[in-house]
Design a protein around this motif. Structure first.
Motif, PDB file in Angstrom:
ATOM      1  N   ASP A 126       0.839  -1.199   0.000  1.00  0.00           N
ATOM      2  CA  ASP A 126       0.000   0.000   0.000  1.00  0.00           C
ATOM      3  C   ASP A 126       0.877   1.253   0.000  1.00  0.00           C
ATOM      4  O   ASP A 126       1.850   1.339   0.754  1.00  0.00           O
ATOM      5  N   GLY A 127       0.509   2.217  -0.844  1.00  0.00           N
ATOM      6  CA  GLY A 127       1.235   3.479  -0.887  1.00  0.00           C
ATOM      7  C   GLY A 127       2.667   3.360  -1.359  1.00  0.00           C
ATOM      8  O   GLY A 127       3.491   4.215  -1.044  1.00  0.00           O
ATOM      9  N   GLY A 128       2.978   2.341  -2.144  1.00  0.00           N
ATOM     10  CA  GLY A 128       4.357   2.089  -2.555  1.00  0.00           C
ATOM     11  C   GLY A 128       4.872   2.891  -3.739  1.00  0.00           C
ATOM     12  O   GLY A 128       6.066   2.878  -4.019  1.00  0.00           O
ATOM     13  N   VAL A 129       3.987   3.602  -4.455  1.00  0.00           N
ATOM     14  CA  VAL A 129       4.439   4.367  -5.621  1.00  0.00           C
ATOM     15  C   VAL A 129       3.824   5.765  -5.620  1.00  0.00           C
ATOM     16  O   VAL A 129       2.731   5.987  -5.117  1.00  0.00           O
ATOM     17  N   ASP A 130       4.568   6.689  -6.213  1.00  0.00           N
ATOM     18  CA  ASP A 130       4.118   8.075  -6.326  1.00  0.00           C
ATOM     19  C   ASP A 130       3.296   8.307  -7.577  1.00  0.00           C
ATOM     20  O   ASP A 130       2.411   9.163  -7.597  1.00  0.00           O
ATOM     21  N   VAL A 131       3.623   7.573  -8.632  1.00  0.00           N
ATOM     22  CA  VAL A 131       2.970   7.757  -9.926  1.00  0.00           C
ATOM     23  C   VAL A 131       2.683   6.392 -10.531  1.00  0.00           C
ATOM     24  O   VAL A 131       3.532   5.501 -10.513  1.00  0.00           O
ATOM     25  N   LEU A 132       1.495   6.254 -11.069  1.00  0.00           N
ATOM     26  CA  LEU A 132       1.120   5.036 -11.769  1.00  0.00           C
ATOM     27  C   LEU A 132       0.815   5.412 -13.218  1.00  0.00           C
ATOM     28  O   LEU A 132       0.094   6.379 -13.470  1.00  0.00           O
ATOM     29  N   ILE A 133       1.410   4.680 -14.168  1.00  0.00           N
ATOM     30  CA  ILE A 133       1.146   4.904 -15.587  1.00  0.00           C
ATOM     31  C   ILE A 133       0.641   3.604 -16.208  1.00  0.00           C
ATOM     32  O   ILE A 133       0.898   2.508 -15.693  1.00  0.00           O
ATOM     33  N   SER A 134      -0.069   3.731 -17.313  1.00  0.00           N
ATOM     34  CA  SER A 134      -0.514   2.561 -18.062  1.00  0.00           C
ATOM     35  C   SER A 134      -0.769   2.990 -19.491  1.00  0.00           C
ATOM     36  O   SER A 134      -1.331   4.056 -19.737  1.00  0.00           O
ATOM     37  N   ASN A 135      -0.347   2.153 -20.433  1.00  0.00           N
ATOM     38  CA  ASN A 135      -0.433   2.497 -21.841  1.00  0.00           C
ATOM     39  C   ASN A 135      -1.240   1.448 -22.598  1.00  0.00           C
ATOM     40  O   ASN A 135      -0.695   0.461 -23.088  1.00  0.00           O
ATOM     41  N   CYS A 136      -2.538   1.644 -22.644  1.00  0.00           N
ATOM     42  CA  CYS A 136      -3.454   0.800 -23.422  1.00  0.00           C
ATOM     43  C   CYS A 136      -3.501  -0.641 -22.918  1.00  0.00           C
ATOM     44  O   CYS A 136      -3.450  -1.592 -23.696  1.00  0.00           O
ATOM     45  N   VAL A 137      -3.617  -0.788 -21.591  1.00  0.00           N
ATOM     46  CA  VAL A 137      -3.650  -2.111 -20.977  1.00  0.00           C
ATOM     47  C   VAL A 137      -4.921  -2.338 -20.163  1.00  0.00           C
ATOM     48  O   VAL A 137      -5.468  -3.438 -20.157  1.00  0.00           O
ATOM     49  N   ILE A 138      -5.410  -1.323 -19.498  1.00  0.00           N
ATOM     50  CA  ILE A 138      -6.583  -1.488 -18.633  1.00  0.00           C
ATOM     51  C   ILE A 138      -7.777  -2.003 -19.432  1.00  0.00           C
ATOM     52  O   ILE A 138      -8.561  -2.807 -18.934  1.00  0.00           O
ATOM     53  N   ASN A 139      -7.877  -1.595 -20.687  1.00  0.00           N
ATOM     54  CA  ASN A 139      -8.986  -2.075 -21.533  1.00  0.00           C
ATOM     55  C   ASN A 139      -8.966  -3.585 -21.721  1.00  0.00           C
ATOM     56  O   ASN A 139      -9.987  -4.174 -22.048  1.00  0.00           O
ATOM     57  N   LEU A 140      -7.821  -4.229 -21.493  1.00  0.00           N
ATOM     58  CA  LEU A 140      -7.702  -5.676 -21.661  1.00  0.00           C
ATOM     59  C   LEU A 140      -8.208  -6.458 -20.446  1.00  0.00           C
ATOM     60  O   LEU A 140      -8.350  -7.672 -20.508  1.00  0.00           O
ATOM     61  N   SER A 141      -8.457  -5.765 -19.351  1.00  0.00           N
ATOM     62  CA  SER A 141      -8.908  -6.437 -18.133  1.00  0.00           C
ATOM     63  C   SER A 141     -10.427  -6.565 -18.098  1.00  0.00           C
ATOM     64  O   SER A 141     -11.139  -5.578 -18.293  1.00  0.00           O
ATOM     65  N   PRO A 142     -10.921  -7.752 -17.775  1.00  0.00           N
ATOM     66  CA  PRO A 142     -12.371  -7.910 -17.622  1.00  0.00           C
ATOM     67  C   PRO A 142     -12.894  -7.366 -16.287  1.00  0.00           C
ATOM     68  O   PRO A 142     -14.095  -7.243 -16.106  1.00  0.00           O
ATOM     69  N   ASP A 143     -12.002  -6.992 -15.355  1.00  0.00           N
ATOM     70  CA  ASP A 143     -12.424  -6.487 -14.050  1.00  0.00           C
ATOM     71  C   ASP A 143     -11.763  -5.133 -13.774  1.00  0.00           C
ATOM     72  O   ASP A 143     -10.863  -5.016 -12.946  1.00  0.00           O
ATOM     73  N   LYS A 144     -12.226  -4.127 -14.478  1.00  0.00           N
ATOM     74  CA  LYS A 144     -11.636  -2.798 -14.370  1.00  0.00           C
ATOM     75  C   LYS A 144     -11.812  -2.188 -12.982  1.00  0.00           C
ATOM     76  O   LYS A 144     -10.936  -1.460 -12.509  1.00  0.00           O
ATOM     77  N   ASP A 145     -12.913  -2.493 -12.303  1.00  0.00           N
ATOM     78  CA  ASP A 145     -13.103  -1.990 -10.941  1.00  0.00           C
ATOM     79  C   ASP A 145     -11.968  -2.468 -10.034  1.00  0.00           C
ATOM     80  O   ASP A 145     -11.443  -1.705  -9.219  1.00  0.00           O
ATOM     81  N   LYS A 146     -11.571  -3.716 -10.179  1.00  0.00           N
ATOM     82  CA  LYS A 146     -10.480  -4.272  -9.379  1.00  0.00           C
ATOM     83  C   LYS A 146      -9.158  -3.598  -9.742  1.00  0.00           C
ATOM     84  O   LYS A 146      -8.342  -3.298  -8.867  1.00  0.00           O
ATOM     85  N   VAL A 147      -8.945  -3.333 -11.031  1.00  0.00           N
ATOM     86  CA  VAL A 147      -7.719  -2.643 -11.466  1.00  0.00           C
ATOM     87  C   VAL A 147      -7.618  -1.280 -10.780  1.00  0.00           C
ATOM     88  O   VAL A 147      -6.578  -0.923 -10.220  1.00  0.00           O
ATOM     89  N   PHE A 148      -8.696  -0.505 -10.825  1.00  0.00           N
ATOM     90  CA  PHE A 148      -8.666   0.828 -10.238  1.00  0.00           C
ATOM     91  C   PHE A 148      -8.530   0.774  -8.716  1.00  0.00           C
ATOM     92  O   PHE A 148      -7.821   1.594  -8.124  1.00  0.00           O
ATOM     93  N   ALA A 149      -9.168  -0.192  -8.073  1.00  0.00           N
ATOM     94  CA  ALA A 149      -9.027  -0.341  -6.624  1.00  0.00           C
ATOM     95  C   ALA A 149      -7.568  -0.628  -6.264  1.00  0.00           C
ATOM     96  O   ALA A 149      -7.017  -0.039  -5.323  1.00  0.00           O
ATOM     97  N   GLU A 150      -6.939  -1.515  -7.004  1.00  0.00           N
ATOM     98  CA  GLU A 150      -5.531  -1.846  -6.768  1.00  0.00           C
ATOM     99  C   GLU A 150      -4.624  -0.657  -7.057  1.00  0.00           C
ATOM    100  O   GLU A 150      -3.671  -0.396  -6.328  1.00  0.00           O
ATOM    101  N   ALA A 151      -4.913   0.050  -8.134  1.00  0.00           N
ATOM    102  CA  ALA A 151      -4.097   1.213  -8.500  1.00  0.00           C
ATOM    103  C   ALA A 151      -4.102   2.231  -7.362  1.00  0.00           C
ATOM    104  O   ALA A 151      -3.041   2.720  -6.945  1.00  0.00           O
ATOM    105  N   PHE A 152      -5.270   2.533  -6.840  1.00  0.00           N
ATOM    106  CA  PHE A 152      -5.347   3.520  -5.778  1.00  0.00           C
ATOM    107  C   PHE A 152      -4.807   2.991  -4.455  1.00  0.00           C
ATOM    108  O   PHE A 152      -4.329   3.766  -3.628  1.00  0.00           O
ATOM    109  N   ARG A 153      -4.808   1.686  -4.275  1.00  0.00           N
ATOM    110  CA  ARG A 153      -4.211   1.086  -3.072  1.00  0.00           C
ATOM    111  C   ARG A 153      -2.705   1.310  -3.053  1.00  0.00           C
ATOM    112  O   ARG A 153      -2.127   1.637  -2.019  1.00  0.00           O
ATOM    113  N   VAL A 154      -2.033   1.128  -4.196  1.00  0.00           N
ATOM    114  CA  VAL A 154      -0.571   1.225  -4.223  1.00  0.00           C
ATOM    115  C   VAL A 154      -0.056   2.650  -4.370  1.00  0.00           C
ATOM    116  O   VAL A 154       1.126   2.906  -4.150  1.00  0.00           O
ATOM    117  N   LEU A 155      -0.926   3.590  -4.734  1.00  0.00           N
ATOM    118  CA  LEU A 155      -0.515   4.992  -4.853  1.00  0.00           C
ATOM    119  C   LEU A 155      -0.386   5.645  -3.475  1.00  0.00           C
ATOM    120  O   LEU A 155      -1.198   5.399  -2.585  1.00  0.00           O
TER     121      LEU A 155
END
Length: 185
Positions: A126-155
């Motif tokens: 948790d809170g391990g990164v200052d900036v999160l980037i992604s380049n045309c990958v989130i669209n490949l996930s069938p569970d985008k809610d989980k992706v965003f929850a995880e992204a905000f967890r590690v920021l």
């Protein structure tokens, strides 16, 4: 989700292992990067933009690239944050991580760590990164809610999330949602 993941992994493994000398690097990156960057790095990208430029990275920042692929954005981010910063690249595809390792080693970058895993289950604290980037990958996930929850967890608190991706203007037909081939292009 397993069938979709498998199909996406297969498609991207085939794409990175079948790269031939038929095309220029600029053809393979879709014009997302300037010519100087392409000449200097000679790295293939399957992205649809340049989130590193948009993220306005600073020295010493810790960055996570979701779906880091062959490493183009990792290289650009590592240069921006400098030796006092650190960049993590997360990808689920072994072939992509192998290619990224070769590209990072070729550039002699020591501030990059590659991680194998899923963007729905990020292997960082948790809170391990200052900036999160992604380049045309989130669209490949069938569970985008989980992706965003995880992204905000590690920021970190006040961290930045810079994404280049595909957005739909209308609902996807159910038949396409259930087609693993449709997810991987």
């Amino acid at each position: 989700m397993g069938d979709i993941r498998e199909k996406v992994m297969q498609a991207y493994t085939e794409a990175i292992t079948s790269v031939s000398d038929c095309c220029s690097i600029s053809d393979m990156t879709g014009g997302n990067y300037d010519e100087r960057t392409l000449r200097e790095t000679q790295v293939q990208s399957f992205g649809c933009g340049d989130p590193v430029r948009a993220a306005l990275l600073k020295e010493s920042e810790r960055v996570l690239d979701l779906g880091s692929g062959a490493g183009m954005d990792l290289i650009l981010a590592a240069r921006k944050v400098g030796p006092s910063g650190h960049v993590y690249g997360l990808d689920m595809t072994k072939a992509m991580l192998d290619k990224a390792r070769k590209n990072i080693d070729k550039m002699k970058l020591r501030n990059v760590t590659l991680l194998r895993g899923y963007i729905e289950d990020i292997p960082l604290h948790d809170g391990g990164v200052d900036v999160l980037i992604s380049n045309c990958v989130i669209n490949l996930s069938p569970d985008k809610d989980k992706v965003f929850a995880e992204a905000f967890r590690v920021l970190t608190s006040g961290g930045r999330f810079c994404v280049s991706d595909v957005v739909l203007n209308k609902p996807v037909p159910e038949k396409l949602k259930q087609s693993p081939a449709a997810w991987s292009g």
